[in-house]
Design a protein around this motif. Sequence first.
Motif, short mmCIF file in Angstrom:
data_model
loop_
_atom_site.label_atom_id
_atom_site.label_comp_id
_atom_site.label_asym_id
_atom_site.label_seq_id
_atom_site.Cartn_x
_atom_site.Cartn_y
_atom_site.Cartn_z
N LEU A 176 0.65 -1.21 0.13
CA LEU A 176 -0.07 0.02 -0.07
C LEU A 176 0.72 1.38 0.04
O LEU A 176 0.43 2.27 -0.72
CB LEU A 176 -0.94 -0.15 1.06
CG LEU A 176 -2.01 -0.87 1.32
CD1 LEU A 176 -2.91 -0.80 2.60
CD2 LEU A 176 -2.96 -0.60 0.01
N ALA A 177 2.00 1.14 0.81
CA ALA A 177 2.90 2.31 0.93
C ALA A 177 3.30 2.63 -0.53
O ALA A 177 3.52 3.73 -1.07
CB ALA A 177 3.89 2.33 1.81
N ALA A 178 3.90 1.56 -1.17
CA ALA A 178 4.33 1.91 -2.78
C ALA A 178 3.54 2.23 -3.44
O ALA A 178 3.85 3.14 -4.47
CB ALA A 178 5.27 0.49 -3.09
N LEU A 179 2.27 1.58 -3.43
CA LEU A 179 1.30 2.25 -4.56
C LEU A 179 0.84 3.71 -3.99
O LEU A 179 0.59 4.44 -5.16
CB LEU A 179 0.03 1.31 -4.23
CG LEU A 179 -0.01 -0.31 -4.68
CD1 LEU A 179 -1.33 -1.07 -4.54
CD2 LEU A 179 0.13 -0.42 -6.23
N LEU A 180 0.81 4.07 -3.03
CA LEU A 180 0.39 5.53 -2.60
C LEU A 180 1.40 6.33 -3.13
O LEU A 180 1.23 7.45 -3.41
CB LEU A 180 0.13 5.54 -0.98
CG LEU A 180 -1.20 5.23 -0.55
CD1 LEU A 180 -1.32 5.16 0.89
CD2 LEU A 180 -2.31 6.17 -1.17
N ALA A 181 2.83 5.70 -2.96
CA ALA A 181 3.93 6.76 -3.47
C ALA A 181 3.62 7.23 -4.90
O ALA A 181 4.08 8.31 -5.49
CB ALA A 181 5.19 6.11 -3.08
N GLY A 182 3.28 6.32 -5.92
CA GLY A 182 2.91 6.49 -6.97
C GLY A 182 1.64 7.30 -7.28
O GLY A 182 1.45 7.74 -8.47
#
Length: 118
Positions: free
Chosen positions: A61-67
């Motif tokens: 989720l953190a990686a997706l939100l970063a994008g």
Amino acid sequence: MTSAEPPRSGLKNPQAAVRGLGAGTLVLEAIVLLLGIQPIRIMGGDLTGWGVASVIVLAVLAALLAGLMRRPWAWHAGTGLQVLLLASGLFHWSLAVLGLIFGAAWVYALYVRRTILG
């Protein structure tokens, strides 16, 4: 400059700079979460399968939100992510510590965002 004008940040593209700060914070959080699984398990942590699964989900989720930092709602979702990480401390105390650390980093990113963008 009149007193009604907000102070200039000196940045050519302040919105991109703030998005980069938010995205960088979330990417760092994802990396630390994924790298933290094995040391917690080895050092005598009772990190169960549910705990490992929650860490992996939070990292993804953190990686997706970063994008997705271009979206205004992503900042709110990032705040929610920090709350979830803190709550994952129920699985292992070290996750609560990570939640406090990254929660503080996120609060700072929100402060910088508000200071630069108004």
